[in-house]
Structures are given as structure tokens and as C-alpha cells.
Motif scaffolding. Structure first.
Motif, PDB file in Angstrom:
ATOM      1  N   PRO A  15       0.804  -1.226   0.000  1.00 53.01           N
ATOM      2  CA  PRO A  15       0.000   0.000   0.000  1.00 53.01           C
ATOM      3  C   PRO A  15       0.839   1.279   0.000  1.00 53.01           C
ATOM      4  N   LEU A  16       1.980   1.263   0.713  1.00 57.07           N
ATOM      5  CA  LEU A  16       2.830   2.458   0.720  1.00 57.07           C
ATOM      6  C   LEU A  16       3.379   2.750  -0.674  1.00 57.07           C
ATOM      7  N   ILE A  17       3.739   1.680  -1.409  1.00 54.12           N
ATOM      8  CA  ILE A  17       4.216   1.885  -2.782  1.00 54.12           C
ATOM      9  C   ILE A  17       3.066   2.399  -3.654  1.00 54.12           C
ATOM     10  N   GLY A  18       1.860   1.860  -3.429  1.00 53.07           N
ATOM     11  CA  GLY A  18       0.693   2.333  -4.183  1.00 53.07           C
ATOM     12  C   GLY A  18       0.412   3.809  -3.941  1.00 53.07           C
ATOM     13  N   LEU A  19       0.735   4.276  -2.720  1.00 53.78           N
ATOM     14  CA  LEU A  19       0.497   5.685  -2.380  1.00 53.78           C
ATOM     15  C   LEU A  19       1.414   6.636  -3.153  1.00 53.78           C
ATOM     16  N   MET A  20       2.461   6.094  -3.782  1.00 50.89           N
ATOM     17  CA  MET A  20       3.325   6.935  -4.621  1.00 50.89           C
ATOM     18  C   MET A  20       2.494   7.602  -5.721  1.00 50.89           C
ATOM     19  N   VAL A  21       1.482   6.856  -6.225  1.00 47.93           N
ATOM     20  CA  VAL A  21       0.666   7.357  -7.343  1.00 47.93           C
ATOM     21  C   VAL A  21      -0.059   8.656  -6.968  1.00 47.93           C
ATOM     22  N   PRO A  22      -0.906   8.651  -5.915  1.00 45.78           N
ATOM     23  CA  PRO A  22      -1.576   9.908  -5.571  1.00 45.78           C
ATOM     24  C   PRO A  22      -0.624  10.950  -4.983  1.00 45.78           C
ATOM     25  N   ALA A  23       0.421  10.512  -4.279  1.00 42.53           N
ATOM     26  CA  ALA A  23       1.338  11.488  -3.664  1.00 42.53           C
ATOM     27  C   ALA A  23       2.001  12.331  -4.751  1.00 42.53           C
ATOM     28  N   LEU A  24       2.542  11.659  -5.777  1.00 39.93           N
ATOM     29  CA  LEU A  24       3.206  12.417  -6.852  1.00 39.93           C
ATOM     30  C   LEU A  24       2.198  13.262  -7.630  1.00 39.93           C
ATOM     31  N   LEU A  25       1.010  12.691  -7.881  1.00 38.90           N
ATOM     32  CA  LEU A  25       0.011  13.434  -8.657  1.00 38.90           C
ATOM     33  C   LEU A  25      -0.462  14.680  -7.923  1.00 38.90           C
ATOM     34  N   HIS A 125       4.669   1.141 -15.772  1.00 37.43           N
ATOM     35  CA  HIS A 125       3.656   0.274 -16.383  1.00 37.43           C
ATOM     36  C   HIS A 125       2.853  -0.493 -15.323  1.00 37.43           C
ATOM     37  N   THR A 126       3.562  -1.311 -14.506  1.00 42.60           N
ATOM     38  CA  THR A 126       2.842  -2.235 -13.619  1.00 42.60           C
ATOM     39  C   THR A 126       2.062  -1.500 -12.527  1.00 42.60           C
ATOM     40  N   ILE A 127       2.683  -0.511 -11.875  1.00 47.32           N
ATOM     41  CA  ILE A 127       1.960   0.190 -10.813  1.00 47.32           C
ATOM     42  C   ILE A 127       1.119   1.333 -11.392  1.00 47.32           C
ATOM     43  N   GLN A 134      -4.679   0.881 -17.964  1.00 49.67           N
ATOM     44  CA  GLN A 134      -4.171   0.860 -19.341  1.00 49.67           C
ATOM     45  C   GLN A 134      -3.941  -0.589 -19.740  1.00 49.67           C
ATOM     46  N   TRP A 135      -4.592  -1.028 -20.824  1.00 40.23           N
ATOM     47  CA  TRP A 135      -4.402  -2.441 -21.180  1.00 40.23           C
ATOM     48  C   TRP A 135      -2.998  -2.679 -21.723  1.00 40.23           C
ATOM     49  N   SER A 136      -2.377  -1.616 -22.310  1.00 38.52           N
ATOM     50  CA  SER A 136      -1.001  -1.773 -22.798  1.00 38.52           C
ATOM     51  C   SER A 136      -0.059  -2.078 -21.629  1.00 38.52           C
ATOM     52  N   SER A 137      -0.357  -1.527 -20.462  1.00 42.31           N
ATOM     53  CA  SER A 137       0.478  -1.786 -19.284  1.00 42.31           C
ATOM     54  C   SER A 137       0.289  -3.210 -18.774  1.00 42.31           C
ATOM     55  N   LEU A 138      -0.907  -3.753 -19.001  1.00 43.21           N
ATOM     56  CA  LEU A 138      -1.132  -5.161 -18.639  1.00 43.21           C
ATOM     57  C   LEU A 138      -0.287  -6.059 -19.551  1.00 43.21           C
ATOM     58  N   VAL A 139      -0.294  -5.748 -20.856  1.00 48.37           N
ATOM     59  CA  VAL A 139       0.546  -6.492 -21.800  1.00 48.37           C
ATOM     60  C   VAL A 139       2.013  -6.351 -21.394  1.00 48.37           C
ATOM     61  N   ALA A 140       2.422  -5.140 -21.037  1.00 51.29           N
ATOM     62  CA  ALA A 140       3.813  -4.899 -20.622  1.00 51.29           C
ATOM     63  C   ALA A 140       4.162  -5.755 -19.404  1.00 51.29           C
TER      64      ALA A 140
ATOM     65  N   TYR B  40       4.475 -10.744  -5.177  1.00 52.63           N
ATOM     66  CA  TYR B  40       3.167 -10.699  -5.838  1.00 52.63           C
ATOM     67  C   TYR B  40       2.158  -9.909  -5.003  1.00 52.63           C
ATOM     68  N   LEU B  41       2.202 -10.134  -3.686  1.00 53.23           N
ATOM     69  CA  LEU B  41       1.261  -9.438  -2.804  1.00 53.23           C
ATOM     70  C   LEU B  41       1.573  -7.946  -2.742  1.00 53.23           C
ATOM     71  N   ILE B  42       2.864  -7.601  -2.748  1.00 53.68           N
ATOM     72  CA  ILE B  42       3.240  -6.183  -2.746  1.00 53.68           C
ATOM     73  C   ILE B  42       2.748  -5.514  -4.021  1.00 53.68           C
ATOM     74  N   ILE B  43       3.010  -6.151  -5.169  1.00 53.29           N
ATOM     75  CA  ILE B  43       2.609  -5.555  -6.448  1.00 53.29           C
ATOM     76  C   ILE B  43       1.081  -5.420  -6.508  1.00 53.29           C
ATOM     77  N   ALA B  44       0.373  -6.490  -6.098  1.00 53.79           N
ATOM     78  CA  ALA B  44      -1.094  -6.461  -6.173  1.00 53.79           C
ATOM     79  C   ALA B  44      -1.675  -5.388  -5.259  1.00 53.79           C
ATOM     80  N   SER B  45      -1.174  -5.300  -4.020  1.00 54.31           N
ATOM     81  CA  SER B  45      -1.753  -4.307  -3.100  1.00 54.31           C
ATOM     82  C   SER B  45      -1.366  -2.895  -3.521  1.00 54.31           C
ATOM     83  N   ALA B  46      -0.179  -2.731  -4.120  1.00 51.31           N
ATOM     84  CA  ALA B  46       0.217  -1.409  -4.609  1.00 51.31           C
ATOM     85  C   ALA B  46      -0.714  -0.961  -5.731  1.00 51.31           C
ATOM     86  N   ILE B  47      -1.048  -1.883  -6.641  1.00 55.61           N
ATOM     87  CA  ILE B  47      -1.950  -1.535  -7.749  1.00 55.61           C
ATOM     88  C   ILE B  47      -3.343  -1.196  -7.193  1.00 55.61           C
ATOM     89  N   ALA B  48      -3.793  -1.990  -6.205  1.00 52.85           N
ATOM     90  CA  ALA B  48      -5.123  -1.739  -5.624  1.00 52.85           C
ATOM     91  C   ALA B  48      -5.193  -0.333  -5.029  1.00 52.85           C
TER      92      ALA B  48
END
Lengths: 157, 136
Positions: A15-25, A125-127, A134-140, B40-48
């Protein structure tokens, strides 16, 4: 606070890595991504290049990319020096040999070439891309794993 | 001010990358060998969390703290996403580092990752040279 010094579990780190998205935005208006920093450094270090990939990249108005990766280096230093008990080892000891260095150089070359050809890495791409559906990021992302599984299971390099 | 925020966010990212051991070659190996779910869990929860945040930003038309609109560029598909993606994946498994972790490994004191970084820069230049000839 003792847990801080231990390796962090996935449900804290993810979750902390996911928070990079809104933090930077929200705090800087930037989209999360690391690998463009290579192109940035290339354009900055080769200002007279005639290659369109470097010539057409406006590094002066994208200096945040350098600031961001400088932050990663700094944060990693703090994390390793002050937030960990034992000295950390992230790479096998046999990488500190001539053969190991050649492996790292080849691997690094594949990373640099691959991420720039694919237009993004695990961050962009992944995060970021998958967060943006983006479906291109899923392919990536699937391609990243195909490459990793191929070398690990089939080629066993 | 903006650059200060970027520096702080980058630093925080660096701390998390090290403390979660996402930058460890061993963790990457165990991921590709399907030996542990950590990565896998880190990547999945980060995307969520990332996807949920983007949804909320759009749902409530949030603006940046500098009162700008939040814009996220689309990533259009091209053939390089597959070819380059596979090439990157191979490098990721060899070095145990994707681009963020290359910087983090260096910062954490694994100075040999400077070679990975140098290799990545050569790879970037190689792409810059070949770009006009490669299928996209």
C-alpha cells in the motif's frame, strides 16, 4: 517502533508503494515512473546528440525526474543505515567477481534497453499504468514476467 | 516547493523499497521461482491502492496542491511493449533490480549495482541508436 527495524511485510509495503501514485500526482502533478530517468540522463549528458530520442526530450522542464531518483538513492541510504539492524545484503556475494560483474553489466543493459523500448518499467507500467487501467500496461507487465520466467526456468542463465 | 515534495516522495519510496526488500535479488528469484508470495502481494496491493486513489481523484475532481488539474497520459500500445518488456524481464531476473531498485541498491550500499546502472545507461543509448529501425 521495533518493527520498523525489521523487514516490512507486504501489507505495509505494498500500500505504501501504491500511495506513490496519488502522492506524486497531488503534491507535484507528476505521474509515477522511474525508467524515463535513463532517457533524461542520456539527453542531459549528450546535449549535442542528433538522435531524435535524445534530441527531442526536453530535460530542462523535467528536472523532477532527477530529483525523484536522487530521493530514491537518499531514502535507500537512510533505510539501510538507520532503519535496519543488520547490514543488508541484496545481491549474492558471487556478484562481486569478474564473472558476476559481467552478468550485472549484461543484465543492466537488458534492463535499460528493454524498459526504454517498452516505454516503462515496473513503476510506470505495472503500478502506474495498471492503476490507470491501461491495457497496454497489462501487456507490458505480462511481458516482464514472461522474460523473467524464461531466463529463470528455461535458459537458467 | 514542488521539487522538495518530489525529493521527499522519492526518499520515502527509497526507504520502502529497501525495507520491503523489493530491491533484493533473492526476493526477485523467489518470485520467478514461485517460492514466495511476498513480491506478488506487494505488487497487487500497490496496484489496488494506486487504482483506488486514481478513482477517487477523478471521482471528486481533485486538483494538485498547486491548484492544477491532475492529468495522466495514456500509454498507447506498440510492439516494443512486448519485445522490450520481455528483454527487460530477463534483465530484471539477472540483476534482481528494475529501474527504481537499481537506484535503491546503490543507495543501500550495494555499490556493485553501479555496474547495473552503467549497463542500463548503455542499454538506453543502444535503444536511442536503434529506435528508428525497431518495430513500434
Amino acid at each position: 517502533m521495533e518493527w520498523v527495524l525489521q523487514p516490512w511485510p507486504w501489507y505495509i509495503a505494498g500500500p505504501l508503494i501504491g500511495l506513490m501514485v496519488p502522492a506524486l500526482l497531488l503534491l507535484s502533478g507528476k505521474t509515477f515512473g522511474v525508467s524515463t530517468s535513463f532517457q533524461h540522463l542520456g539527453a542531459m549528458c549528450s546535449p549535442n546528440s542528433r538522435l531524435p530520442y535524445l534530441k527531442n526530450y526536453d530535460w530542462r522542464s523535467n528536472q523532477w525526474r532527477i530529483v525523484f531518483v536522487a530521493g530514491i538513492v537518499l531514502g535507500a541510504f537512510v533505510g539501510a543505515q538507520y532503519l535496519s539492524i543488520e547490514p543488508l545484503s541484496f545481491l549474492p556475494a558471487d556478484y562481486y567477481s569478474l564473472g558476476g560483474m559481467i552478468r550485472l553489466a549484461i543484465g543492466g543493459l537488458l534492463v535499460g534497453f528493454g524498459v526504454r523500448y517498452a516505454g516503462g518499467c515496473t513503476s510506470g507500467h505495472t503500478i502506474m499504468g495498471l492503476s490507470n487501467l491501461q491495457w497496454s500496461s497489462l501487456v507490458a507487465s505480462i511481458s516482464f514476467f514472461i522474460g523473467g520466467l524464461l531466463i529463470t526456468h528455461v535458459l537458467q542463465f | 516547493m514542488k521539487q522538495l515534495f518530489v525529493l521527499l516522495i522519492g526518499s520515502f519510496f527509497g526507504v520502502v523499497l529497501v525495507k520491503s526488500e523489493v530491491v533484493s535479488w533473492y526476493r526477485i528469484q523467489k518470485m520467478f521461482l514461485f517460492e514466495e508470495a511476498h513480491m506478488y502481494l506487494i505488487i497487487a496491493s500497490a496496484i489496488a491502492v494506486g487504482a483506488g486513489s486514481l478513482y477517487l481523484i477523478r471521482r471528486f475532481h481533485l486538483k494538485t496542491v498547486f491548484h492544477e488539474d491532475v492529468a495522466v497520459k495514456a500509454k498507447p500500445f506498440h510492439k516494443g511493449i512486448i519485445i522490450g518488456g520481455i528483454i527487460f524481464g530477463i534483465g530484471w531476473a539477472i540483476t534482481g533490480a528494475c529501474p527504481g531498485p537499481i537506484y535503491a541498491q546503490i543507495g543501500s550500499g550495494e555499490y556493485i549495482a553501479l555496474i547495473t546502472f552503467a549497463g542500463a545507461m548503455v542499454g538506453m543509448y543502444l535503444y536511442a541508436f536503434l529506435q528508428p529501425k525497431l518495430p513500434h
